[in-house]
Enzyme design. Structure first.
Site, PDB file in Angstrom:
ATOM      1  N   ARG A 280      -1.862  -8.661  13.578  1.00 57.15           N
ATOM      2  CA  ARG A 280      -2.326  -7.771  12.297  1.00 57.15           C
ATOM      3  C   ARG A 280      -2.980  -8.500  11.581  1.00 57.15           C
ATOM      4  NH1 ARG A 280       2.998  -6.424   9.902  1.00 57.15           N
ATOM      5  NH2 ARG A 280       1.665  -3.909   8.568  1.00 57.15           N
TER       6      ARG A 280
ATOM      7  N   ARG B  51      -9.907   2.946   8.487  1.00 59.20           N
ATOM      8  CA  ARG B  51      -9.142   1.379   9.388  1.00 59.20           C
ATOM      9  C   ARG B  51     -11.019   0.757   9.410  1.00 59.20           C
ATOM     10  NH1 ARG B  51      -7.651  -0.096  13.636  1.00 59.20           N
ATOM     11  NH2 ARG B  51      -8.102   2.478  14.339  1.00 59.20           N
TER      12      ARG B  51
ATOM     13  N   ARG C 130      11.623 -10.094   4.657  1.00 63.32           N
ATOM     14  CA  ARG C 130      11.817  -8.045   4.379  1.00 63.32           C
ATOM     15  C   ARG C 130      12.549  -7.616   5.726  1.00 63.32           C
ATOM     16  NH1 ARG C 130       5.723  -4.360   4.547  1.00 63.32           N
ATOM     17  NH2 ARG C 130       6.074  -5.647   6.778  1.00 63.32           N
TER      18      ARG C 130
ATOM     19  N   LYS D 262       0.300  -1.185  -0.210  1.00 61.56           N
ATOM     20  CA  LYS D 262       0.209  -0.383   0.566  1.00 61.56           C
ATOM     21  C   LYS D 262       0.550   1.399  -0.107  1.00 61.56           C
ATOM     22  CE  LYS D 262      -2.053  -0.787   3.373  1.00 61.56           C
ATOM     23  NZ  LYS D 262      -1.793  -1.824   4.364  1.00 61.56           N
TER      24      LYS D 262
ATOM     25  N   ARG E  26      12.305  -6.328  11.415  1.00 60.29           N
ATOM     26  CA  ARG E  26      11.653  -5.506  12.371  1.00 60.29           C
ATOM     27  C   ARG E  26      10.502  -5.711  13.634  1.00 60.29           C
ATOM     28  NH1 ARG E  26       7.096  -1.797   9.186  1.00 60.29           N
ATOM     29  NH2 ARG E  26       6.523  -3.248   9.922  1.00 60.29           N
TER      30      ARG E  26
END
Ligand code: ZN
Length: 217
Positions: A171, A88, A127, A15, A160
């Site tokens: 999430r 959201r 990632r 996104k 992360r």
């Protein structure tokens, strides 16, 4: 040309990257509510202080306050925007509709970036992000490892903390419980504006599909 755009999608669907692309290619401001909230809070505005009251207690900023901050942004910057990950919740979506109606306006495109859960998990575990500029890179795609220099700013790349499996489960749950109902809301109320794009393709291909949908038929 579509200028009032909502971009929705699960974690790792790209996104932020796509919103940045659209923003620079078509001069449409990329608006993230997280950044707006931080900016109001740093400037110490009344809305920022109100938001601080919630975040200092470790609570989420209420939906109506988020939308008031977005409305203020629209009043100051006009009605050309690409919202990334906003609304959201269904409440935010409903509030956004009324805020736009009050400005005699409405959304003109709602994009859903679709990505299967297996691909979300694969991308997240692969990632790396930069500790300084926050850019993210697929380790395999870019042949990078943790500790390597960021290709953009040369600061170190790290995995992360919120990319671990437990945080990802959370999430994904938030996405299923909050964002999927937003998609259903738009499907029911604005079926002609909703456009689904397969985000499993490469970033350039996803951008090309997005660009086709931005230009009026
Ligand atoms: Zn960097």
């Amino acid at each position: 040309m579509k200028k009032r755009i909502v971009l929705l999608g699960p974690p790792a669907s790209g996104k932020g990257t796509q919103a940045d692309h659209i923003s620079s290619a078509y001069a449409i401001p990329h608006v993230s509510t997280g950044a707006l909230l931080r900016s109001e809070s740093e400037k110490g505005t009344p809305l920022g202080r109100e938001a601080d009251m919630w975040t200092s207690k470790g609570q989420l900023v209420p939906d109506d306050l988020v939308v008031r901050i977005v409305s203020l942004w629209m009043a100051e910057h006009g009605q050309s925007f690409i919202f990334d990950g906003f609304p959201r919740t269904v409440r935010q979506a409903v509030y956004l509709d009324s805020a736009l109606k009050a400005l005699h306006s409405s959304l003109d495109l709602i994009v859903l970036l679709e990505l299967p859960e297996s691909e979300i998990r694969r991308r997240i575990s692969d990632r790396l992000s930069c500790i300084k500029c926050g850019a993210t890179f697929g380790a395999t795609l870019h042949d990078l490892s943790a500790g390597d220099a960021c290709p953009r700013c040369a600061s170190p790349l790290v995995r992360r903390n919120d990319d671990n499996a437990e945080a990802l489960d959370k999430r994904l749950e938030v996405f299923r419980n909050q964002t999927e109902p937003v998609i259903a809301y738009y499907e029911e109320n604005f079926p002609k504006l909703l456009c689904r794009i397969n985000a499993a393709h490469g970033s350039d291909e996803v951008f090309a599909s997005l660009a086709r949908n931005l230009v009026d038929a």
